[in-house]
Design an enzyme around this catalytic site. Structure first.
Site, PDB file in Angstrom:
ATOM      1  N   ASP A  78      48.048  33.054  24.401  1.00 35.46           N
ATOM      2  CA  ASP A  78      47.593  34.367  23.615  1.00 35.46           C
ATOM      3  C   ASP A  78      48.844  34.926  23.528  1.00 35.46           C
ATOM      4  OD1 ASP A  78      45.842  36.731  22.875  1.00 35.46           O
ATOM      5  OD2 ASP A  78      47.322  37.751  23.987  1.00 35.46           O
ATOM      6  N   ASP A  80      48.876  38.262  21.288  1.00 36.32           N
ATOM      7  CA  ASP A  80      48.812  40.659  20.836  1.00 36.32           C
ATOM      8  C   ASP A  80      49.388  40.703  22.753  1.00 36.32           C
ATOM      9  OD1 ASP A  80      48.016  39.524  18.694  1.00 36.32           O
ATOM     10  OD2 ASP A  80      46.089  41.040  18.858  1.00 36.32           O
TER      11      ASP A  80
END
Length: 325
Positions: A78, A80
């Protein structure tokens, strides 16, 4: 109590649109990775940190991982608050606002739409469609090449110094073991691809905006790559690449990515939110926290709100504008 139902978060399962979004993202990621692999620039060197980031939580000694030479394994990260401090959408929005892509009236509308999703915690299809249409109108008619060029500038301006050294070291360990490493994010696939290339990663899975003859049409392919759609993208890419998901690893900070983390044999909670930390402990998942001092503050509006990549950036941009007054 029924009247309060719109305030209660609901777990989403995969839908036809999320499957479409995942498959489209996987296809775009493979094409881009193949195109860029021949002439890829080397990863940018990182300056040594004055003080190594602390690992607040570590697991006991475990077998060597990643396993060198295991070509049936890959890693999915991922973006962020996992790889990058804050939200890529926030930084992208700042860059577009600086370049006068938005008018103040548009920014106010996007901010309201984003606030609705954050408060409601539920995705009403009609309201979401209106929000996505508004968001995508920003890039409609612009060339993909134009946004890519701007994205390169925005990376240098706002993102390069916000990469978590600890997470990057994890990604590098997979690369050193001969494995492919992919970003998986709700951010636009073009933005995600730039970040992946700058970090020397294999490629990126991201939200795919439709384009015809290199020009954005203002429509998405499927839906934003969030939640179940991320899992579908990883599943589709693994099938296309001939990977064994039980031998793969995934890394995220958010409970929204539990569907993706649950797909692989080696799930990691990185800088986890409260819900993911609890889930990880319950299921004996590995935990890593590279934040020092008080918990890192979420910057801007997370893409998980469902408005779509550009709307998140627009809402964050107006918030930044107001703070600077």
């Amino acid at each position: 109590m029924a009247a309060l139902g719109w305030l209660t978060p609901r777990r989403r399962s995969a839908t036809a649109r999320s499957v479409l979004a995942g498959e489209a993202s996987a296809e775009a990621a493979r094409k881009t990775a193949l195109t860029e692999s021949a002439g890829a620039a080397p990863a940018e060197p990182q300056e040594a940190e004055a003080e190594a980031p602390e690992a607040a939580e570590e697991v006991p000694a475990e077998p060597e991982f990643p396993v060198a030479g295991d070509d049936l394994a890959a890693a999915f990260f991922d973006l962020d608050n996992t790889v990058m401090q804050g939200a890529a959408i926030f930084h992208f929005g700042r860059g577009l606002y600086k370049r006068e892509f938005f008018r103040r009236r548009e920014l106010a509308r996007f901010a309201w739409q984003q606030a609705w999703f954050r408060l409601a915690g539920v995705e009403d299809p009609e309201h979401m469609q209106d929000a996505r249409d508004s968001a995508l109108s920003i890039v409609k008619g612009h060339k993909v090449s134009e946004l890519m060029a701007i994205g390169e500038e925005i990376y240098d301006e706002y993102m390069a110094e916000r990469i978590w050294p600890g997470t990057r070291a994890l990604a590098q360990a997979h690369l050193d073991a001969g494995q492919k490493v992919w970003l998986v994010t709700a951010a636009p696939v073009e933005t995600a691809t730039i970040i992946a290339r700058r970090l020397g990663l294999t490629g990126a899975l991201g939200t795919v905006a439709e384009s015809v003859d290199g020009v954005y049409t203002g429509r998405l392919v499927g839906e934003p790559l969030h939640g179940p759609a991320k899992a579908e993208a990883v599943r589709a890419l693994a099938a296309a690449e001939g990977l064994d998901l039980e031998r793969c690893a995934a890394y995220s900070d958010s409970h929204n990515d539990i569907p993706m983390l649950s797909l692989v044999g080696h799930p990691y909670a990185i800088n986890p939110d409260t819900k993911l930390r609890k889930h990880a402990r319950t299921h004996d998942w590995r935990l890593r926290d590279y934040r020092t001092g008080r918990k890192a503050v979420k910057v801007g509006v997370p893409a998980a709100a469902g408005v779509g990549a550009i709307a998140g950036g627009a809402a964050a941009a107006i918030a930044l504008h107001r703070r600077r007054k």
